[in-house]
Design a protein around this motif. Structure first.
Motif, PDB file in Angstrom:
ATOM      1  N   SER A 295       0.853  -1.192   0.000  1.00  0.00           N
ATOM      2  CA  SER A 295       0.000   0.000   0.000  1.00  0.00           C
ATOM      3  C   SER A 295       0.886   1.238   0.000  1.00  0.00           C
ATOM      4  N   PHE A 296       0.335   2.318  -0.548  1.00  0.00           N
ATOM      5  CA  PHE A 296       1.094   3.559  -0.692  1.00  0.00           C
ATOM      6  C   PHE A 296       0.205   4.747  -0.346  1.00  0.00           C
ATOM      7  N   GLY A 297       0.842   5.825   0.059  1.00  0.00           N
ATOM      8  CA  GLY A 297       0.171   7.106   0.219  1.00  0.00           C
ATOM      9  C   GLY A 297       0.628   8.058  -0.872  1.00  0.00           C
ATOM     10  N   VAL A 298      -0.275   8.927  -1.299  1.00  0.00           N
ATOM     11  CA  VAL A 298       0.037   9.856  -2.390  1.00  0.00           C
ATOM     12  C   VAL A 298      -0.370  11.266  -1.989  1.00  0.00           C
ATOM     13  N   ASN A 299       0.507  12.210  -2.260  1.00  0.00           N
ATOM     14  CA  ASN A 299       0.215  13.633  -2.110  1.00  0.00           C
ATOM     15  C   ASN A 299       0.449  14.277  -3.473  1.00  0.00           C
TER      16      ASN A 299
ATOM     17  N   VAL B 113       4.999  10.130  -3.351  1.00  0.00           N
ATOM     18  CA  VAL B 113       4.463   8.801  -3.069  1.00  0.00           C
ATOM     19  C   VAL B 113       5.337   8.135  -2.018  1.00  0.00           C
ATOM     20  N   TRP B 114       4.713   7.558  -1.012  1.00  0.00           N
ATOM     21  CA  TRP B 114       5.458   6.853   0.023  1.00  0.00           C
ATOM     22  C   TRP B 114       4.750   5.537   0.343  1.00  0.00           C
ATOM     23  N   GLU B 115       5.535   4.560   0.739  1.00  0.00           N
ATOM     24  CA  GLU B 115       4.957   3.250   1.027  1.00  0.00           C
ATOM     25  C   GLU B 115       4.412   3.232   2.451  1.00  0.00           C
ATOM     26  N   THR B 116       3.200   2.684   2.584  1.00  0.00           N
ATOM     27  CA  THR B 116       2.567   2.571   3.899  1.00  0.00           C
ATOM     28  C   THR B 116       2.419   1.112   4.320  1.00  0.00           C
ATOM     29  N   SER B 117       2.978   0.188   3.528  1.00  0.00           N
ATOM     30  CA  SER B 117       2.898  -1.237   3.865  1.00  0.00           C
ATOM     31  C   SER B 117       3.655  -1.517   5.157  1.00  0.00           C
ATOM     32  N   ALA B 118       3.235  -2.591   5.834  1.00  0.00           N
ATOM     33  CA  ALA B 118       3.952  -3.000   7.042  1.00  0.00           C
ATOM     34  C   ALA B 118       5.388  -3.377   6.711  1.00  0.00           C
TER      35      ALA B 118
ATOM     36  N   ASP C 173       8.237  -3.451   3.258  1.00  0.00           N
ATOM     37  CA  ASP C 173       8.474  -3.043   1.881  1.00  0.00           C
ATOM     38  C   ASP C 173       8.277  -4.227   0.947  1.00  0.00           C
ATOM     39  N   GLY C 174       7.670  -3.937  -0.228  1.00  0.00           N
ATOM     40  CA  GLY C 174       7.446  -4.974  -1.221  1.00  0.00           C
ATOM     41  C   GLY C 174       8.310  -4.752  -2.448  1.00  0.00           C
ATOM     42  N   ILE C 175       7.944  -5.457  -3.526  1.00  0.00           N
ATOM     43  CA  ILE C 175       8.774  -5.392  -4.727  1.00  0.00           C
ATOM     44  C   ILE C 175       8.423  -4.195  -5.612  1.00  0.00           C
ATOM     45  N   LEU C 176       7.189  -3.647  -5.448  1.00  0.00           N
ATOM     46  CA  LEU C 176       6.815  -2.490  -6.262  1.00  0.00           C
ATOM     47  C   LEU C 176       7.382  -1.213  -5.652  1.00  0.00           C
ATOM     48  N   THR C 177       7.777  -0.320  -6.516  1.00  0.00           N
ATOM     49  CA  THR C 177       8.307   0.968  -6.074  1.00  0.00           C
ATOM     50  C   THR C 177       7.234   2.044  -6.219  1.00  0.00           C
TER      51      THR C 177
END
Length: 620
Positions: free
Chosen positions: A499-503, A529-534, A536-540
């Motif tokens: 999951s990601f957050g976007v501004n 864009v910043w990652e909000t996952s617990a 980090d995953g493979i998608l940037t």
């Protein structure tokens, strides 16, 4: 790069000693504020950021925390910081490291405003008073009282206010043609005037139009036709004699009327005509022919039927033919404010699920008038305010929202001294419109791009605010008028358990094309864009950035810019019948000219224009 504290590795003295310390696992959490919080300035003068930082190996390095780039103190694993907010979306970025290079980050967006406009309970809609203002200054009606700005030596001749426009019209009009073609009969019995007037030519035309507010809201109209020579042919029956009329008379003609301004029962603009007067100055006879001297004597001596008949002809037949043209012109001009954003409907579909229909319905809310000079600190004006109802086809999904953010609780209107016509748009209107769409679920759903399927959910409504002085934002080489902010857009990629957050931030400009005003929103937003996952995953963040920039943004904000336009009011010259008054008026051109960039204050977008009526030179 954050500064790191370089500590020496602990190396064993012997082969059986301990090895280098292993870095610990860092845990960073922002406990205050909450993601997507709507903060009120009275309750939160600053944005307090609180959180905690932990490591599984406290012996390794020294923990450091930075809030929006500024290092803060850590006490017992807790940290706190104060951020000076700006109205609109505020981004909070917290980074922590262990002094060697291991960095963890948490980010979120909050909304901060001095006040909020709540929507109508249980709906997505707003009823906004004074969303639009159309202000016609004294400079619009008459920029030079007791005189004229009209220059008849130019080609074309250009009138720059209502008074000089009326003067230009009168110069074009063959005043004699306004009278009955078959001649005029005045009186009866032993005193009767039967004449035709083939010509009525003034030597000077001056019109004054002055705004008043007492005893009623009105325009005081004064028309002076000086040195008008009336050519006459006909007979004057006096007793048992019939005198042949040839030659004519000259006179100054003065007419006044009060054009009252108000609203009718149906909310439309109502212009009434009261206090009409018509006065004829001294008559200067210039009759010729065998009875010329005797007719001259009748005029010179006065107090006789012939003079009374001539005065009645001017006051009752000639003057009303052009004073009757002014009220319809004002009704068209002021009444057009009722249609600036009336019955506007368009569909928005950011390809996330269900399209949303936006509906705008405007009506006249108030009409004000204030007497004053054409220029100065308190110029005279007539102002029409339009109330606006904002509705959508969706039901409310963000029921706990405070409402649409207000950039300023007591907004300041732009100065109206630099233009004859001023259109003011409340920024509250734009933010209420965006809140309605957001609350209707327009930014909730699933998007697909490049084979990726993502859930999208906006935790905060989009916000429009004035462009900060420090911003370098430009569109087509011109500085942006406002900034559009979209904060805390959560994007979930279930297939990748990420999951990601976007501004998103983009500039917008007020574009004027002829007499149409629209909002052009940049097609390329600045995205954070910043990652909000617990984990980090493979998608940037790049993949998410492309999804927002290429799918959501153009479908949503491109459609708003394309459909949200205002047509500035211009009277229909053909409907007023001006071309019937004079052939030269058939080619008349009426324009509102923008002579300056839009003005943006804390709470308003202002647009100034000047009136110009352009015609060929009047016939000699």
């Amino acid at each position: 790069m954050r500064p790191s504290l370089l500590l020496p590795f602990l190396v064993a003295c012997g082969s059986d000693g301990p090895g280098p310390l292993e870095p610990g696992e860092l845990t960073l959490e922002i406990t205050t504020p909450k993601v997507g919080a709507e903060l009120l300035s009275a309750e939160f003068p600053t944005i307090t950021v609180e959180g905690r930082i932990e490591t599984t190996n406290p012996a390794y390095g020294i923990l450091q925390v930075f809030v929006n780039g500024t290092q803060v103190e850590i006490r017992d694993g807790q940290f706190t910081a104060e951020i000076d907010p700006e109205p609109g979306i505020n981004h909070v970025a917290v980074e922590a490291n262990d002094g060697f290079g291991l960095v963890v980050a948490r980010e979120l967006d909050v909304l901060w405003a001095p006040a909020y406009l709540p929507p109508i309970a249980g709906t997505t809609g707003f009823d906004l008073e004074g969303a639009l203002e159309l202000r016609l200054g004294q400079r619009f009606f008459d920029s030079r009282l007791f005189g004229t700005t009209l220059d008849l030596t130019t080609d074309p001749v250009v009138a720059t206010d209502l008074a000089s426009a009326l003067e230009l019209i009168l110069w074009h009009v063959d005043l004699a043609s306004l009278l009955p073609a078959g001649g005029i009969t005045f009186g009866s019995g032993s005193s009767q005037l039967n004449i035709q007037i083939p010509g009525a030519d003034p030597s000077q035309v001056i019109v004054d139009a002055r705004v008043i507010h007492s005893p009623t809201k009105a325009i005081e109209l004064s028309i002076d036709l000086n040195g008008v020579f009336l050519s006459m042919d006909g007979t004057f029956v006096f007793g048992n004699r019939t005198l042949v009329i040839d030659g004519g008379i000259a006179a100054d003609m003065h007419a006044t009327a009060r054009l009252t301004l108000g609203t009718a029962a149906d909310g439309s603009i109502d212009v009434g005509v009261t206090n009409v007067s018509a006065v004829v100055g001294p008559l200067v006879p210039a009759f010729t022919g065998p009875d010329g001297d005797e007719l001259d004597a009748f005029i010179t001596i006065g107090g006789n039927d012939f003079r009374l008949l001539v005065e009645g002809l001017i006051e009752e037949e000639l003057i009303p033919t052009f004073t009757d043209k002014v009220p319809p012109l004002l009704e068209q001009l002021l009444g057009a404010a009722d249609t600036l954003l009336d019955d506007v409907n368009f569909v928005l579909d950011p390809k996330l699920g269900t399209p949303i229909t936006l509906m705008l319905d405007g009506k006249i809310g108030a009409l004000d008038a204030m007497a004053g000079a054409p220029i100065g600190n308190s110029p005279g004006h007539v102002t029409v305010r339009q109330d606006l109802a904002i509705r959508t086809s969706g039901t409310a999904v963000h029921t706990s929202s405070r409402g649409a953010a207000r950039i300023d609780e007591t907004p300041t209107r732009p100065s109206a001294n630099a233009a004859a016509v001023q259109l003011n748009l409340r920024q509250d209107f734009l933010n209420a419109l965006l809140h309605s769409l957001w609350n209707a679920g327009l930014l909730e759903g699933t998007a697909t791009f490049g084979g990726l399927s993502a859930t999208v959910s906006a935790k905060l409504p989009p916000v429009v605010r004035p462009t900060p002085p420090s911003s370098s934002c430009k569109i087509d080489g011109e500085r942006c008028d406002v900034i559009l902010q979209l904060g805390q857009l959560d994007v979930g990629l279930g297939d990748f358990e990420q999951s990601f957050g976007v501004n998103a931030t983009a500039g917008a400009r007020i574009i004027v094309d002829g007499n149409t005003v629209s909002l052009k929103i940049s097609s390329t937003p600045e995205l954070r864009v910043w990652e909000t996952s617990a984990k980090d995953g493979i998608l940037t963040p790049i993949a998410v950035r492309d999804l927002i920039a290429n799918v959501v943004w153009p479908e949503l904000f491109g459609a708003i810019g394309d459909n949200l336009s205002i047509t500035l009011p211009l009277p229909d010259l053909a409907a007023l019948g001006l071309d019937d008054l004079a052939p030269g008026l058939a080619n008349a051109k009426l324009d509102l000219l923008m002579r300056q960039r839009p003005t943006v204050t804390e709470g308003y977008l202002g647009l100034g224009a000047d009136l110009e009526l352009e015609t060929p030179p009047p016939p000699p």
